[in-house]
Design an enzyme around this catalytic site. Structure first.
Site, mmCIF file in Angstrom:
data_model
loop_
_atom_site.group_PDB
_atom_site.id
_atom_site.type_symbol
_atom_site.label_atom_id
_atom_site.label_comp_id
_atom_site.label_asym_id
_atom_site.label_seq_id
_atom_site.Cartn_x
_atom_site.Cartn_y
_atom_site.Cartn_z
ATOM 1 N N GLU B 115 0.820 -1.209 0.000
ATOM 2 C CA GLU B 115 0.000 0.000 0.000
ATOM 3 C C GLU B 115 0.856 1.263 0.000
ATOM 4 O O GLU B 115 0.544 2.233 -0.684
ATOM 5 C CB GLU B 115 -0.933 0.012 1.229
ATOM 6 C CG GLU B 115 -2.118 -0.920 1.096
ATOM 7 C CD GLU B 115 -2.876 -0.731 -0.216
ATOM 8 O OE1 GLU B 115 -3.163 0.431 -0.584
ATOM 9 O OE2 GLU B 115 -3.156 -1.738 -0.895
ATOM 10 N N SER B 202 18.947 -8.547 -8.904
ATOM 11 C CA SER B 202 17.792 -8.738 -9.788
ATOM 12 C C SER B 202 17.968 -9.812 -10.863
ATOM 13 O O SER B 202 17.003 -10.499 -11.182
ATOM 14 C CB SER B 202 17.432 -7.412 -10.459
ATOM 15 O OG SER B 202 17.286 -6.397 -9.503
ATOM 16 N N HIS B 331 2.834 -9.956 -9.150
ATOM 17 C CA HIS B 331 4.274 -10.227 -9.255
ATOM 18 C C HIS B 331 5.061 -9.172 -8.481
ATOM 19 O O HIS B 331 5.958 -9.473 -7.713
ATOM 20 C CB HIS B 331 4.710 -10.241 -10.723
ATOM 21 C CG HIS B 331 6.189 -10.132 -10.891
ATOM 22 N ND1 HIS B 331 7.042 -11.146 -10.519
ATOM 23 C CD2 HIS B 331 6.977 -9.109 -11.335
ATOM 24 C CE1 HIS B 331 8.295 -10.761 -10.751
ATOM 25 N NE2 HIS B 331 8.281 -9.537 -11.231
ATOM 26 N N SER B 332 4.712 -7.932 -8.705
ATOM 27 C CA SER B 332 5.349 -6.826 -7.979
ATOM 28 C C SER B 332 4.387 -5.655 -8.012
ATOM 29 O O SER B 332 3.294 -5.765 -8.565
ATOM 30 C CB SER B 332 6.670 -6.429 -8.649
ATOM 31 O OG SER B 332 6.395 -5.735 -9.856
#
Lengths: 372, 443
Positions: B115, B202, B331-332
């Site tokens: 959020e 990443s 996913h993100s």
């Protein structure tokens, strides 16, 4: 020929006939574009031994494995001594646990090496030819080079050294001849080193292995056997990031690395004889981080520079040096910076004599710079 | 533990029934490639490329659909009951409560940080929703010294080992207390040397061969530890996955591979990722011991890791675990997963859904044991949220590190050219400071 004679398969007569045939044979391989000039100066005093470059490298690896119990040596075919004999007898001496073959997979070799180094041990990984380092490009560029930075020094793979044979060998064509240093020079976090002969190879490889950053050590394969010098038996390190002035001169600076240094040394002599030009010959040795100071000082003295490398022109490391010289020596330059390099083509097989930045192309560049 | 045994052979023609299947490195295999044995007999094949083989005189392809599908090992059913008491790990109350609490804490942090990204307070976030069980079950069975190589969706492991919510938030905001990356990496790229958890990067799957190298080193140095590496079903398609498994098997590295098969790699469903029997079925091809486990069953995960760890250390061999789960979250924060999957599908896997997540299942078990109740739950949930919100505020109010940290740690010692570039920026800022967010950074 030596093998044949050694095996006494040919008598002297047959051998002489054969030599004659080779001499008259017009398509004989144009394999030697340089004349090797051995280093006379010894970096440390004491006993020396005649070694070629693969023996000097073997000597450095042997010393590391002997003195550093945490050192591991691995890659494709290193177990039996390596396809260029650099790891000869090391598995016998230090065991299969420390000197070993890996599966044929370059991304695996470098990834594995990063893991070894992350765990705190010394990792010496071999890529069989610099041409085959590209499958490991991601592990080198995204991982090895950035490990320390991205983890704020909590983790690093500084004890990783990647060795790979590079440059022309007379008949290596596209995938046994490449000089990929410029690809890696664009990567902060790496050190890239290329020696010109056995004495330099031993000292620089020792320094790479000890250095606390991941290093790529490119070994000009044409020198493995051709280059023979009196190498100090005792262990020594040469500083990374330092260029070496091999011949002092006043009229023009000739800058190269690896095999090309020997081309430039000969060019220096030709230029004196034919043009009466005094050349300062410099071996850059470390591509990243490179020795700007030495080069800039030399150019400020000679006012002209030729940068020569086997790799293609566009995006080659010569471009980086040229731009820096332009920036730092603008008021001192009396001719544009000259770059004599491989052409912007893949490295060809039968056209190698026309492809290489050989002594005649370098000599012409000197003429152009002097007459500018 | 599950092994491929006789029933796997049902697909093989009768006349080659005598093939001994060697799934799992349970036997010492003789190789013909390294130990040359003079053998004039032509009754048996002598190819160096195989271990032991027999001839066959009829053409019979070994059909992929005839392999037995690897079953999913489980201990708890969906109501939180132990299915077979012999499989109960019988963990002590404090461990069970810690496992549960860390999952709940992680789930709460995920909700709040997701959020807060939506509100622009952090730049990026990735939740762990639905996969908390894989993480916590795994870390509880590992030793603290075991080195973990994570992908990015394994934050629970770090938290279980002592990484605080504040540590997470300092990293996500990249403030002056981000000891992990000094504000250099994107959020969620956590790691800690002290907690034996390698800082996340990443690029997918790069950590797999690295974990093998570390495990090999532990073996050579005779350290009583292993490495444990995570990947997703998507990254198992990368070349580094192949490299890592093959290196681990041939070099005998004590490493545990854990693949979180959550059904999706961003929008790509598993049926577009592979055509075989998941990821686990690949392991026998590399000569690696393998099991598939219910990733939402924390006891099942605990048991397989416990066994894998002992096995890897004892035999110096890798073990492969495929944890079947479901990615409940997007996913993100850069992804809206409703663009490629059905809301009902997500619903059934959520903690309130029919299948349910790992948290609900453990809670039911704890309640039956009288280790947890509604009141404790309510109190703990409130405490979690309070702590996370206060950590977020603290993290946001801290200064960012000095901008010069941008130049640090590129090398062990800063080289001359970087010193020059830093100086150049210093001079530039003297003139143009007002165009930069210098106030947000430490002086």
């Amino acid at each position: 020929m030596r093998t044949l004679r050694g095996n006494q398969l040919l008598n002297q007569k047959v051998f002489e006939n054969l030599t004659l045939v080779f001499k008259n044979y017009k398509n004989v391989r144009f394999s030697s574009h340089f004349t090797y000039v051995p280093d006379e100066k010894s970096p440390v005093s004491g006993e020396t031994a005649k070694m070629n470059m693969f023996q000097a490298i073997n000597n450095s690896l042997d010393y590391t494995l002997k003195t550093d119990q945490n050192a591991l040596l691995f890659g494709e075919d290193v177990g039996f001594g390596g396809v260029f004999r650099c790891s000869l007898d090391l598995q016998k001496k230090y065991g299969k646990g420390r000197v070993f073959n890996t599966p044929l997979c370059e991304q695996g070799i470098v990834g594995f090496g990063i893991g070894v180094a992350t765990a705190g041990a010394t990792a010496i990984a071999e890529i069989q030819f610099a041409d085959y380092i590209f499958p490991a490009f991601d592990q080198i560029v995204n991982e090895a080079a950035k490990f320390r930075y991205r983890s704020a020094s909590q983790f690093h793979c500084g004890s990783l050294t990647i060795r790979a044979p590079c440059m022309a060998v007379g008949h290596g064509a596209l995938y046994h001849s490449q000089s990929p240093e410029a690809y890696f020079a664009h990567t902060p976090g790496l050190k890239i080193v290329i020696p010109r002969g056995p004495i330099a190879a031993k000292g620089l490889l020792n320094a790479c292995i000890k250095d606390q950053d991941p290093c790529i050590f490119f070994e000009p394969k044409a020198l493995y056997r051709a280059a023979v010098e009196n190498v100090p038996v005792e262990n020594y390190e040469l500083s990374l990031g330092k260029a070496e002035i091999l011949v002092e001169g006043t009229d023009i600076t000739l800058l190269g690395w690896g095999t090309q240094v020997h081309v430039l040394r000969e060019v220096g002599i030709l230029a004196k004889e034919k043009l009466n030009v005094s050349c300062e010959v410099i071996d850059l040795q470390t591509i990243l981080p490179w020795d700007k100071k030495t080069i800039v000082e030399s150019v400020k003295k000679t006012h002209r520079i030729i940068i020569a490398h086997e790799a293609p022109l566009t995006g080659g490391f010569g471009a980086e040096i040229a731009a820096t010289i332009q920036n730092e020596c603008f008021l001192h330059l009396e001719a544009p910076v000259q770059r004599v390099t491989g052409f912007d083509t893949p490295f060809p097989h039968i056209y190698e004599p026309f492809y290489l930045p050989n002594k005649w192309r370098c000599l012409e560049a000197i003429e152009n710079a002097i007459n500018y | 533990m599950w092994n491929i045994t006789k029933n796997t052979l049902s697909c093989i023609p009768k006349n080659v029934r005598s093939i001994k299947f060697r799934y799992g490195p349970t036997k010492n295999l003789k190789t013909t490639s390294t130990d040359f044995v003079q053998n004039n007999s032509t009754t048996e094949p002598l190819h160096p490329g195989l271990k032991e083989m027999k001839w066959v005189n009829e053409l019979n392809y070994f059909k992929e659909q005839k392999y037995d599908i690897l079953p999913i090992y489980r201990v708890l059913n969906h109501s939180g009951e132990i299915i077979q008491e012999t499989e109960n790990p019988n963990l002590p109350k404090n461990t069970l409560v810690k496992m549960y609490q860390k999952m709940v804490l992680l789930a709460n942090m995920d909700i709040i940080l997701f959020e807060s990204q939506r509100q622009g307070r952090i730049s990026f976030y990735m939740t762990n929703t639905g996969e908390e069980g894989v993480q916590i079950g795994c870390v509880a069975a590992l030793n603290f010294d075991d080195l973990v190589f994570a992908q990015y969706r394994e934050t629970g492991i770090l938290m279980y080992r002592g990484y605080t919510v504040q540590n997470c938030l300092d990293q996500c905001t990249g403030n002056i207390d981000d000891k992990c990356t000094k504000g250099r990496q994107m959020p969620v790229h956590y790691g800690s040397k002290e907690l034996n958890y390698v800082v996340v990067s990443s690029p997918l799957a790069t950590q797999i061969p690295q974990a093998v190298g570390a495990a090999y080193t532990f073996k050579i140095q005779k350290l009583d530890k292993i490495s444990c590496v995570f990947c997703g079903d998507g990254s198992a398609s990368e070349g580094d996955f192949h490299a890592g498994l093959n290196f681990a098997a041939t070099l005998n590295a004590p490493v545990i591979f854990v693949c979180r098969n959550n059904g999706y790699a961003i929008s790509t469903k598993v049926n577009e990722q592979y055509a075989g029997d998941g990821i686990a079925a690949r392991a026998p091809g590399y000569g690696i011991h393998v099991i598939r486990v219910d990733g939402n069953d924390i006891f099942a995960v605990y048991n397989v890791i416990k066994y894998a760890r002992e096995y890897a250390l004892k035999h110096n061999k890798p073990v492969f675990i495929e944890a079947m789960t479901y990615r409940v979250g997007h996913h993100s924060t850069s992804d809206d997963s409703l663009a490629y999957r059905d809301a009902n599908e997500i619903e059934q896997w959520s903690e309130k859904g029919i299948v349910g997540g790992p948290i609900k299942r453990l809670r039911k078990y704890l309640e039956k044991k009288n280790f947890w109740d509604d009141e404790t739950e309510k109190k703990y949930q409130t405490e979690c949220r309070k702590n996370i919100l206060s950590a977020l505020t603290k993290a946001e109010n801290k200064l960012k590190p000095n901008w010069r940290e941008m130049f640090g740690d590129v090398y062990h010692k800063m080289p001359e050219h970087l010193r020059e570039q830093m100086k150049e920026m210093e001079n530039h800022l003297k003139k143009y400071e007002k165009y930069y967010p210098v106030d947000q950074h430490a002086k």
